[in-house]
Design an enzyme around this catalytic site. Structure first.
Site, PDB file in Angstrom:
ATOM      1  N   ASN A  37       0.853  -1.194   0.000  1.00  0.00           N
ATOM      2  CA  ASN A  37       0.000   0.000   0.000  1.00  0.00           C
ATOM      3  C   ASN A  37       0.893   1.249   0.000  1.00  0.00           C
ATOM      4  O   ASN A  37       1.709   1.440   0.905  1.00  0.00           O
ATOM      5  CB  ASN A  37      -0.892  -0.045   1.252  1.00  0.00           C
ATOM      6  CG  ASN A  37      -1.835   1.137   1.328  1.00  0.00           C
ATOM      7  OD1 ASN A  37      -1.433   2.261   1.102  1.00  0.00           O
ATOM      8  ND2 ASN A  37      -3.079   0.890   1.661  1.00  0.00           N
TER       9      ASN A  37
ATOM     10  N   HIS B 231       1.001   6.039   1.999  1.00  0.00           N
ATOM     11  CA  HIS B 231       1.816   6.847   2.918  1.00  0.00           C
ATOM     12  C   HIS B 231       2.869   7.685   2.181  1.00  0.00           C
ATOM     13  O   HIS B 231       3.331   8.694   2.693  1.00  0.00           O
ATOM     14  CB  HIS B 231       2.464   5.958   3.970  1.00  0.00           C
ATOM     15  CG  HIS B 231       1.426   5.244   4.792  1.00  0.00           C
ATOM     16  ND1 HIS B 231       0.634   5.897   5.700  1.00  0.00           N
ATOM     17  CD2 HIS B 231       1.012   3.964   4.784  1.00  0.00           C
ATOM     18  CE1 HIS B 231      -0.213   5.033   6.237  1.00  0.00           C
ATOM     19  NE2 HIS B 231      -0.009   3.849   5.692  1.00  0.00           N
TER      20      HIS B 231
ATOM     21  N   HIS C  99      -5.580   3.866  -1.800  1.00  0.00           N
ATOM     22  CA  HIS C  99      -6.926   4.250  -1.355  1.00  0.00           C
ATOM     23  C   HIS C  99      -7.195   5.670  -1.818  1.00  0.00           C
ATOM     24  O   HIS C  99      -6.570   6.609  -1.331  1.00  0.00           O
ATOM     25  CB  HIS C  99      -6.957   4.154   0.189  1.00  0.00           C
ATOM     26  CG  HIS C  99      -8.302   4.395   0.794  1.00  0.00           C
ATOM     27  ND1 HIS C  99      -8.537   4.211   2.129  1.00  0.00           N
ATOM     28  CD2 HIS C  99      -9.492   4.787   0.255  1.00  0.00           C
ATOM     29  CE1 HIS C  99      -9.807   4.492   2.404  1.00  0.00           C
ATOM     30  NE2 HIS C  99     -10.404   4.847   1.283  1.00  0.00           N
TER      31      HIS C  99
ATOM     32  N   ARG D 206      -9.261   8.362  -1.233  1.00  0.00           N
ATOM     33  CA  ARG D 206     -10.265   8.775  -0.237  1.00  0.00           C
ATOM     34  C   ARG D 206     -11.132   9.886  -0.781  1.00  0.00           C
ATOM     35  O   ARG D 206     -10.680  10.688  -1.600  1.00  0.00           O
ATOM     36  CB  ARG D 206      -9.564   9.247   1.041  1.00  0.00           C
ATOM     37  CG  ARG D 206      -9.105   8.108   1.925  1.00  0.00           C
ATOM     38  CD  ARG D 206      -8.536   8.651   3.220  1.00  0.00           C
ATOM     39  NE  ARG D 206      -8.347   7.603   4.195  1.00  0.00           N
ATOM     40  CZ  ARG D 206      -9.228   7.292   5.149  1.00  0.00           C
ATOM     41  NH1 ARG D 206     -10.342   7.973   5.282  1.00  0.00           N
ATOM     42  NH2 ARG D 206      -8.983   6.312   5.980  1.00  0.00           N
TER      43      ARG D 206
ATOM     44  N   ARG E   4      -7.041  13.002   0.894  1.00  0.00           N
ATOM     45  CA  ARG E   4      -5.994  13.434   1.837  1.00  0.00           C
ATOM     46  C   ARG E   4      -4.601  12.936   1.446  1.00  0.00           C
ATOM     47  O   ARG E   4      -3.619  13.493   1.841  1.00  0.00           O
ATOM     48  CB  ARG E   4      -6.320  13.000   3.259  1.00  0.00           C
ATOM     49  CG  ARG E   4      -6.240  11.515   3.474  1.00  0.00           C
ATOM     50  CD  ARG E   4      -6.378  11.156   4.932  1.00  0.00           C
ATOM     51  NE  ARG E   4      -7.709  11.375   5.437  1.00  0.00           N
ATOM     52  CZ  ARG E   4      -8.157  10.838   6.568  1.00  0.00           C
ATOM     53  NH1 ARG E   4      -7.366  10.073   7.285  1.00  0.00           N
ATOM     54  NH2 ARG E   4      -9.379  11.045   6.977  1.00  0.00           N
TER      55      ARG E   4
ATOM     56  N   GLU F 181      -8.660   0.708  -3.098  1.00  0.00           N
ATOM     57  CA  GLU F 181      -9.536   0.810  -1.922  1.00  0.00           C
ATOM     58  C   GLU F 181     -10.447   2.005  -2.140  1.00  0.00           C
ATOM     59  O   GLU F 181      -9.988   3.070  -2.562  1.00  0.00           O
ATOM     60  CB  GLU F 181      -8.711   1.073  -0.662  1.00  0.00           C
ATOM     61  CG  GLU F 181      -8.083  -0.137  -0.051  1.00  0.00           C
ATOM     62  CD  GLU F 181      -7.385   0.226   1.256  1.00  0.00           C
ATOM     63  OE1 GLU F 181      -7.912   1.036   2.026  1.00  0.00           O
ATOM     64  OE2 GLU F 181      -6.283  -0.287   1.474  1.00  0.00           O
TER      65      GLU F 181
ATOM     66  N   THR G 118      -6.556   6.390  10.040  1.00  0.00           N
ATOM     67  CA  THR G 118      -6.513   5.368   9.002  1.00  0.00           C
ATOM     68  C   THR G 118      -7.811   4.571   9.123  1.00  0.00           C
ATOM     69  O   THR G 118      -8.604   4.825  10.027  1.00  0.00           O
ATOM     70  CB  THR G 118      -5.269   4.463   9.152  1.00  0.00           C
ATOM     71  OG1 THR G 118      -5.279   3.469   8.125  1.00  0.00           O
ATOM     72  CG2 THR G 118      -5.230   3.771  10.510  1.00  0.00           C
ATOM     73  N   THR G 119      -8.046   3.622   8.202  1.00  0.00           N
ATOM     74  CA  THR G 119      -9.265   2.828   8.275  1.00  0.00           C
ATOM     75  C   THR G 119      -9.324   2.144   9.637  1.00  0.00           C
ATOM     76  O   THR G 119      -8.406   1.435  10.010  1.00  0.00           O
ATOM     77  CB  THR G 119      -9.270   1.757   7.151  1.00  0.00           C
ATOM     78  OG1 THR G 119      -8.881   2.385   5.935  1.00  0.00           O
ATOM     79  CG2 THR G 119     -10.638   1.150   7.002  1.00  0.00           C
TER      80      THR G 119
ATOM     81  N   GLU H 231     -11.235  -9.255   2.695  1.00  0.00           N
ATOM     82  CA  GLU H 231      -9.957  -8.954   3.343  1.00  0.00           C
ATOM     83  C   GLU H 231     -10.237  -8.886   4.844  1.00  0.00           C
ATOM     84  O   GLU H 231     -11.023  -8.046   5.301  1.00  0.00           O
ATOM     85  CB  GLU H 231      -9.376  -7.621   2.867  1.00  0.00           C
ATOM     86  CG  GLU H 231      -8.055  -7.301   3.598  1.00  0.00           C
ATOM     87  CD  GLU H 231      -7.439  -5.966   3.190  1.00  0.00           C
ATOM     88  OE1 GLU H 231      -7.823  -5.428   2.139  1.00  0.00           O
ATOM     89  OE2 GLU H 231      -6.583  -5.473   3.937  1.00  0.00           O
TER      90      GLU H 231
ATOM     91  N   HIS I 109      -3.789  -4.825   7.558  1.00  0.00           N
ATOM     92  CA  HIS I 109      -3.896  -3.698   8.485  1.00  0.00           C
ATOM     93  C   HIS I 109      -3.053  -3.963   9.721  1.00  0.00           C
ATOM     94  O   HIS I 109      -3.244  -4.955  10.407  1.00  0.00           O
ATOM     95  CB  HIS I 109      -5.340  -3.390   8.902  1.00  0.00           C
ATOM     96  CG  HIS I 109      -5.541  -1.913   9.109  1.00  0.00           C
ATOM     97  ND1 HIS I 109      -5.078  -1.257  10.212  1.00  0.00           N
ATOM     98  CD2 HIS I 109      -6.106  -0.971   8.320  1.00  0.00           C
ATOM     99  CE1 HIS I 109      -5.371   0.022  10.102  1.00  0.00           C
ATOM    100  NE2 HIS I 109      -5.989   0.229   8.951  1.00  0.00           N
TER     101      HIS I 109
ATOM    102  N   HIS J 187       2.002   0.833   6.013  1.00  0.00           N
ATOM    103  CA  HIS J 187       2.742   1.723   6.902  1.00  0.00           C
ATOM    104  C   HIS J 187       4.131   1.192   7.256  1.00  0.00           C
ATOM    105  O   HIS J 187       5.122   1.939   7.216  1.00  0.00           O
ATOM    106  CB  HIS J 187       1.929   1.982   8.171  1.00  0.00           C
ATOM    107  CG  HIS J 187       2.505   3.021   9.049  1.00  0.00           C
ATOM    108  ND1 HIS J 187       3.247   2.722  10.159  1.00  0.00           N
ATOM    109  CD2 HIS J 187       2.500   4.369   8.949  1.00  0.00           C
ATOM    110  CE1 HIS J 187       3.648   3.853  10.715  1.00  0.00           C
ATOM    111  NE2 HIS J 187       3.204   4.860  10.003  1.00  0.00           N
TER     112      HIS J 187
HETATM  113  N1  PXP Z   1      -5.990  -2.952   4.243  1.00  0.00           N
HETATM  114  C1  PXP Z   1      -6.864  -1.906   4.291  1.00  0.00           C
HETATM  115  C2  PXP Z   1      -8.281  -2.157   3.913  1.00  0.00           C
HETATM  116  C3  PXP Z   1      -6.436  -0.615   4.660  1.00  0.00           C
HETATM  117  O1  PXP Z   1      -7.314   0.392   4.683  1.00  0.00           O
HETATM  118  C4  PXP Z   1      -5.086  -0.426   4.962  1.00  0.00           C
HETATM  119  C5  PXP Z   1      -4.600   0.950   5.324  1.00  0.00           C
HETATM  120  O2  PXP Z   1      -4.792   1.834   4.309  1.00  0.00           O
HETATM  121  C6  PXP Z   1      -4.216  -1.528   4.891  1.00  0.00           C
HETATM  122  C7  PXP Z   1      -4.705  -2.778   4.558  1.00  0.00           C
HETATM  123  C8  PXP Z   1      -2.757  -1.382   5.195  1.00  0.00           C
HETATM  124  O3  PXP Z   1      -2.617  -1.104   6.553  1.00  0.00           O
HETATM  125  P1  PXP Z   1      -1.197  -0.672   7.121  1.00  0.00           P
HETATM  126  O4  PXP Z   1      -0.856   0.641   6.530  1.00  0.00           O
HETATM  127  O5  PXP Z   1      -1.427  -0.626   8.592  1.00  0.00           O
HETATM  128  O6  PXP Z   1      -0.229  -1.751   6.715  1.00  0.00           O
END
Ligand code: PXP
Length: 249
Positions: free
Chosen positions: A7, A10, A43, A45, A49, A70, A100-101, A151, A198, A221
């Site tokens: 992802n 960030h 994502h 949004r 952001r 996303e 975050t989500t 997921e 996540h 992250h």
């Molecule tokens: N899965 C989903 C649905 C998310 O919203 C996020 C964060 O954007 C992630 C995975 C990745 O999470 P992390 O940044 O904590 O690894």
């Protein structure tokens, strides 16, 4: 072992801190791909952001790996996804005040609202994933709603891991792994693919990566944080090595 989807939101967060052009999330995506990522997750949004609309075309042009979008379940996002044609659309809840989500999508409570969006995405040839808590009723509702993929939200496991001294041996942590594992079996039995993500990082990824039948982990992250020191390519390689060093539970 599941595939790794990185992802890159960030990277865009850092760029947007100055509203400038660097660092470029699409370049980060290319680096992640060169490090062995099987897919790129982003994502878009509603409040823009981090990822911006312009990033989508660039991601499509510069990468040749799977793109996972996303998105909130809105008609605006539906239109953008249909135009972009990502390899997967991932419906997530969105809150303006969240960092975050925060939690999974409440498919049980929103099934009538979600069904037409899922139907329209699938009609446009885009497989659809539901980001849900690892709860049996959410899995059943996702199947009923027509999702192709779930997921499973690993945030509660990650919080528990942190709370119990970053140890996988604590029984509360093992219970959380078992909860995700049980839910993943239900997802597969219901005929959907199962992903997870996540809060996963280099220290806590192993027991989740070892769950049989998971197709993908979505991690952001931790990889982007590590990349400040070693670069996105190497940070991606390191995560894949951590995932591969697991044993089945
Ligand atoms: N899965 C989903 C649905 C998310 O919203 C996020 C964060 O954007 C992630 C995975 C990745 O999470 P992390 O940044 O904590 O690894």
């Amino acid at each position: 072992m599941p595939d790794l989807c990185v992802n890159i939101d960030h990277v865009a967060t850092v760029r947007q801190a100055r509203r400038t052009w660097e660092p470029d999330p699409a370049w980060a995506a290319v680096e992640a791909q060169l490090g062995g990522a099987h897919g790129i997750t982003f994502h878009l949004r509603e409040d823009r952001r981090h990822i911006q609309d312009d990033d989508l075309r660039k991601l499509k042009d510069l990468t040749n790996t799977r793109l996972n979008m996303e998105m909130a379940a809105t008609s605006e996002m539906l239109g953008i996804a249909v135009q972009l044609q990502p390899q997967m659309a991932m419906l997530v809840p969105e809150g303006r005040d969240e960092i975050t989500t925060e939690g999974g999508l409440d498919v049980v409570g929103r099934i009538d609202e979600l069904r037409p969006i899922v139907h329209a995405l699938k009609g446009a040839g885009i497989p659809v994933s539901a980001f849900i808590d690892a709860e049996p009723d959410q899995v059943s509702a996702a199947a009923e709603c027509g999702f192709n993929v779930c997921e499973l939200h690993t945030g509660p496991y990650a919080d528990c891991f942190h709370q119990y001294g970053r140890s996988n041996e604590a029984s509360a942590v093992m219970d959380e792994v078992e909860r995700v594992s049980r839910a993943s079996r239900s997802v597969l039995e219901a005929g959907m693919r199962c992903n997870a993500g996540h809060g996963l990082n280099y220290d806590n990824v192993a027991p989740i990566a070892a769950i049989a039948g998971l197709s993908e982990l979505h991690i952001g992250h931790s990889i982007i944080s590590r990349s400040i020191f070693v670069g996105v390519r190497e940070a991606t390689r390191e995560m894949i090595r951590r995932m591969a060093s697991t044993q089945s539970i």
